[in-house]
Design a protein around this motif. Structure first.
Motif, PDB file in Angstrom:
ATOM      1  N   GLN A  74      12.826  -3.493  13.028  1.00 42.95           N
ATOM      2  CA  GLN A  74      13.237  -2.095  13.186  1.00 42.95           C
ATOM      3  C   GLN A  74      14.623  -1.537  12.747  1.00 42.95           C
ATOM      4  N   ALA A  75      15.494  -2.709  12.994  1.00 41.58           N
ATOM      5  CA  ALA A  75      16.835  -2.202  12.273  1.00 41.58           C
ATOM      6  C   ALA A  75      16.522  -2.142  10.945  1.00 41.58           C
ATOM      7  N   THR A  76      15.835  -2.676  10.172  1.00 45.30           N
ATOM      8  CA  THR A  76      15.778  -2.754   8.688  1.00 45.30           C
ATOM      9  C   THR A  76      15.187  -1.340   8.207  1.00 45.30           C
ATOM     10  N   LEU A  77      14.019  -0.920   9.122  1.00 41.17           N
ATOM     11  CA  LEU A  77      13.548   0.423   9.037  1.00 41.17           C
ATOM     12  C   LEU A  77      14.435   1.440   9.201  1.00 41.17           C
ATOM     13  N   THR A  78      15.083   1.028  10.136  1.00 35.08           N
ATOM     14  CA  THR A  78      16.169   2.508  10.585  1.00 35.08           C
ATOM     15  C   THR A  78      17.381   2.481   9.596  1.00 35.08           C
ATOM     16  N   SER A  79      17.659   1.449   9.132  1.00 39.74           N
ATOM     17  CA  SER A  79      18.724   1.555   7.986  1.00 39.74           C
ATOM     18  C   SER A  79      18.294   1.971   6.608  1.00 39.74           C
ATOM     19  N   GLY A  80      17.001   2.082   6.310  1.00 37.99           N
ATOM     20  CA  GLY A  80      16.309   2.595   5.150  1.00 37.99           C
ATOM     21  C   GLY A  80      16.264   1.509   4.238  1.00 37.99           C
ATOM     22  N   GLU A  81      16.632   0.290   4.664  1.00 36.06           N
ATOM     23  CA  GLU A  81      16.241  -0.846   3.592  1.00 36.06           C
ATOM     24  C   GLU A  81      14.725  -0.975   3.160  1.00 36.06           C
ATOM     25  N   ALA A  82      13.616  -0.330   4.095  1.00 38.80           N
ATOM     26  CA  ALA A  82      12.147  -0.399   4.138  1.00 38.80           C
ATOM     27  C   ALA A  82      12.027   0.489   2.970  1.00 38.80           C
ATOM     28  N   GLU A  83      12.687   1.731   3.229  1.00 39.23           N
ATOM     29  CA  GLU A  83      12.246   2.817   2.187  1.00 39.23           C
ATOM     30  C   GLU A  83      12.881   2.381   0.816  1.00 39.23           C
ATOM     31  N   ALA A  84      13.949   1.819   0.795  1.00 35.74           N
ATOM     32  CA  ALA A  84      14.377   1.422  -0.723  1.00 35.74           C
ATOM     33  C   ALA A  84      13.329   0.452  -1.281  1.00 35.74           C
ATOM     34  N   ILE A  85      12.746  -0.755  -0.443  1.00 38.15           N
ATOM     35  CA  ILE A  85      11.766  -1.622  -0.849  1.00 38.15           C
ATOM     36  C   ILE A  85      10.561  -0.829  -1.444  1.00 38.15           C
ATOM     37  N   LEU A  86      10.000   0.250  -0.486  1.00 37.24           N
ATOM     38  CA  LEU A  86       9.006   0.854  -0.878  1.00 37.24           C
ATOM     39  C   LEU A  86       9.137   1.722  -2.214  1.00 37.24           C
ATOM     40  N   ALA A  87      10.338   2.181  -2.355  1.00 41.09           N
ATOM     41  CA  ALA A  87      10.629   3.143  -3.464  1.00 41.09           C
ATOM     42  C   ALA A  87      10.619   2.058  -4.662  1.00 41.09           C
ATOM     43  N   GLU A  88      11.243   1.103  -4.570  1.00 38.25           N
ATOM     44  CA  GLU A  88      10.923   0.025  -5.802  1.00 38.25           C
ATOM     45  C   GLU A  88       9.959  -0.292  -6.213  1.00 38.25           C
ATOM     46  N   LYS A  89       9.120  -0.498  -5.134  1.00 39.91           N
ATOM     47  CA  LYS A  89       7.704  -1.066  -5.657  1.00 39.91           C
ATOM     48  C   LYS A  89       6.933   0.255  -6.210  1.00 39.91           C
ATOM     49  N   ALA A  90       7.123   1.452  -5.469  1.00 37.70           N
ATOM     50  CA  ALA A  90       6.501   2.534  -6.272  1.00 37.70           C
ATOM     51  C   ALA A  90       7.000   2.841  -7.675  1.00 37.70           C
ATOM     52  N   GLU A  91       8.596   2.496  -8.024  1.00 31.72           N
ATOM     53  CA  GLU A  91       9.037   2.420  -9.324  1.00 31.72           C
ATOM     54  C   GLU A  91       8.298   1.565 -10.276  1.00 31.72           C
ATOM     55  N   GLU A  92       8.162   0.298  -9.792  1.00 28.07           N
ATOM     56  CA  GLU A  92       7.501  -0.523 -10.676  1.00 28.07           C
ATOM     57  C   GLU A  92       5.964  -0.444 -11.072  1.00 28.07           C
ATOM     58  N   ALA A  93       5.478   0.259 -10.081  1.00 20.18           N
ATOM     59  CA  ALA A  93       4.121   0.655 -10.298  1.00 20.18           C
ATOM     60  C   ALA A  93       4.180   1.636 -11.254  1.00 20.18           C
ATOM     61  N   ALA A  94       4.796   2.831 -11.154  1.00 17.95           N
ATOM     62  CA  ALA A  94       4.863   3.989 -12.067  1.00 17.95           C
ATOM     63  C   ALA A  94       5.128   3.575 -13.434  1.00 17.95           C
ATOM     64  N   LEU A  95       6.072   2.538 -13.611  1.00 22.15           N
ATOM     65  CA  LEU A  95       6.352   2.014 -15.001  1.00 22.15           C
ATOM     66  C   LEU A  95       5.427   1.396 -15.721  1.00 22.15           C
ATOM     67  N   SER A  96       4.482   0.661 -15.012  1.00 26.03           N
ATOM     68  CA  SER A  96       3.433   0.058 -15.788  1.00 26.03           C
ATOM     69  C   SER A  96       1.937   0.742 -15.575  1.00 26.03           C
ATOM     70  N   ALA A  97       1.895   1.938 -15.055  1.00 22.89           N
ATOM     71  CA  ALA A  97       0.744   2.566 -14.774  1.00 22.89           C
ATOM     72  C   ALA A  97       0.290   3.139 -15.965  1.00 22.89           C
ATOM     73  N   SER A  98      -1.131   3.472 -15.858  1.00 25.20           N
ATOM     74  CA  SER A  98      -1.880   4.097 -16.965  1.00 25.20           C
ATOM     75  C   SER A  98      -2.801   5.147 -16.083  1.00 25.20           C
ATOM     76  N   PHE A  99      -3.249   6.248 -16.895  1.00 23.38           N
ATOM     77  CA  PHE A  99      -4.162   7.319 -16.260  1.00 23.38           C
ATOM     78  C   PHE A  99      -5.541   6.640 -16.233  1.00 23.38           C
ATOM     79  N   THR A 100      -6.443   6.498 -15.294  1.00 18.27           N
ATOM     80  CA  THR A 100      -7.633   6.099 -15.039  1.00 18.27           C
ATOM     81  C   THR A 100      -8.635   7.268 -14.771  1.00 18.27           C
TER      82      THR A 100
END
Length: 490
Positions: A74-100
């Motif tokens: 809960q502390a991790t989620l509250t501090s925004g660390e989880a958001e940063a992790i999710l954003a980083e994952k989304a960034e990595e996915a976008a950098l390698s994504a292609s349209f299907t």
């Protein structure tokens, strides 16, 4: 997107609301655990047996570990660390994504060398038609001929592959956004990025070189280069700086979200050296065009730069000398600058290239013809800049070649000559006319609104940075020089 600037993830990381914890859930779990422990220990019997007590203690310990893990999560989620992790994952996915086909997509990338934005998007399976539509709309605000390797882009598509939003970023503060409207058209705008510009001052004394002295103040060499550009028509920083010279400047620092982004303009500058004291003040309202003037309103702009190299040292001057290769006393009809192979060489004035090629002992040679009957020559070059050939127009400060060691040369250096009306002259002696000075009301307002306040701040900065050195100079100088170089405005 990891690229060349700070704050570069703005294309991918919209701000998210933080998730709140649930304290009532923790309290409920604690009550349940305590109740279970009491039941297991007591068990409805008058005297609990040892086995039940052991089970109860084990359960309590297990609960505490689980509860600690939940609290940490809960502390991790509250501090925004989880958001940063999710954003980083989304960034990595976008950098390698292609349209299907049939799937909406978020795709991000950057322009690679020798690649256009069209090719960059098409490589990620975005259709040519979709790219053409959005690029055509964006070109109303941004000229893609200005695209450079490292520029970043981001697209959102719908299930059919049509681009819903396109973002193009050339710097942390230059972002263009093109969005699909309800009527099927696109609208492109330049995104407003909140930046803060601060005025700051720096001053110091030279021990070995101006460049090192400026860096010793904590600022970078980029600021030193801007200072040298301002005085490049009056001071040759290769030959005319001395230990004990002083400098001061007031300049802009641009910040983005509280972090330093880049240097802005130099507002005012002062250099005190063996040759004298020099002032420079920026004005964009009173002259024919924005530029720098001294304290009397004289333009610092001249026809010729003082040197074809931004910074180096003179190894051989104009005049008679013993030739290092042929021997004997001969006339040296130019100036030699010691410079590593590959040092950029710039045109010292506007002109036309009349020769660019191999020329015997000169090695690779460039000749540039200027107005007023002047001609400049650069010899022993390693190579020429792209597009440099006979007949091409060049501008003052333009890169024309890189220094080398070709022809009759004993080591890497640049040989620089200047001719006037067909006769060789000493390049270091040329001091051509300045630009148009300020006059009348323009000069009066320039002095009162710009010179007086900024000169006082420059003097104050010098007093704080080098009080002992200034006191010694003041003691050794006459009263007129003291007033001009050290004292504040009356």
């Amino acid at each position: 997107m990891r690229g060349r600037w700070p704050k570069q993830d703005m294309l991918l990381h919209p701000r998210r609301r933080r998730r709140r914890g649930r304290p009532w859930l923790t309290a409920l779990l604690v009550l349940l655990a305590v109740g279970a422990l009491v039941y297991m220990v007591v068990g409805g019997e008058e005297e609990p047996d040892e086995q039940a007590l052991a089970h109860g203690l084990a359960f309590a310990e297990a609960y505490m570990r689980v509860n600690s893990a939940v609290a940490l999560s809960q502390a991790t989620l509250t501090s925004g660390e989880a958001e940063a992790i999710l954003a980083e994952k989304a960034e990595e996915a976008a950098l390698s994504a292609s349209f299907t086909e049939g799937q909406a997509a978020v795709i991000a990338g950057e322009i690679k060398p020798n690649q256009s934005v069209f090719v960059s998007l098409q490589a990620r399976n975005v259709s040519a038609g979709a790219i053409h539509e959005v690029v055509t709309a964006t070109e109303k605000e941004f000229d893609f001929r200005r695209s450079r390797p490292g520029d970043q882009w981001r697209v959102e598509t719908d299930e059919s592959g049509k681009i819903v939003e396109f973002r193009y970023q050339t710097s942390p503060e230059d972002i263009w956004v093109t969005t699909l409207q309800d009527d099927g058209t696109y609208v492109a705008v330049k995104q407003e990025v909140p930046i803060e510009t601060r005025h700051e001052a720096v001053a110091g004394s030279i021990a070995s070189s101006f460049w090192l002295a400026l860096e010793a103040t904590g600022e970078s060499g980029a600021l030193a280069h801007r200072f040298m550009e301002i005085f490049q028509y009056t001071i040759d920083f290769n030959t005319e700086t001395r230990a004990g010279d002083h400098f001061a400047m007031i300049f802009e620092k641009v910040y983005l979200e509280g972090e330093f982004l880049r240097y802005g303009r130099v507002i005012g500058a002062k250099y005190m050296g063996e040759r004298g004291t020099y002032w420079a003040f920026y004005d964009e309202e009173r002259g024919e065009e924005p530029g720098y003037y001294d304290e009397e309103g004289e333009s610092l702009q001249r026809q010729f730069l003082r040197s074809p190299l931004p910074f180096t040292r003179v190894t051989s001057r104009y005049g008679r000398r013993v030739h290092p290769v042929l021997g004997g006393t001969r006339m040296h009809r130019g100036v030699d600058y010691g410079a590593p192979i590959g040092t950029p060489v710039q045109a010292v004035a506007d002109g036309t290239v009349v020769f660019a090629g191999r020329a015997g002992g000169y090695g690779n040679l460039i000749k540039i013809r200027h107005s007023g009957g002047f001609e400049t020559r650069f010899a022993h070059l390693n190579n020429f800049a792209r597009g440099i050939r006979a007949g091409v127009r060049v501008t003052r400060g333009q890169l024309v070649a890189k220094s080398g060691n070709t022809g009759r040369s004993t080591g890497p250096h640049l040989h620089y000559e200047m001719l006037q009306n067909g006769r060789h002259i000493d390049p270091l002696s040329v001091d051509t006319a300045r630009g148009e000075p300020l006059k009348g009301e323009s000069l009066a307002s320039f002095k009162s609104e710009i010179v007086v306040p900024w000169r006082a701040k420059l003097t104050e900065a010098l007093r704080e940075a080098a009080p002992r050195a200034l006191a010694q100079r003041e003691a050794a100088s006459g009263p007129d020089e003291q007033l001009d170089t050290i004292q504040s405005e009356p």
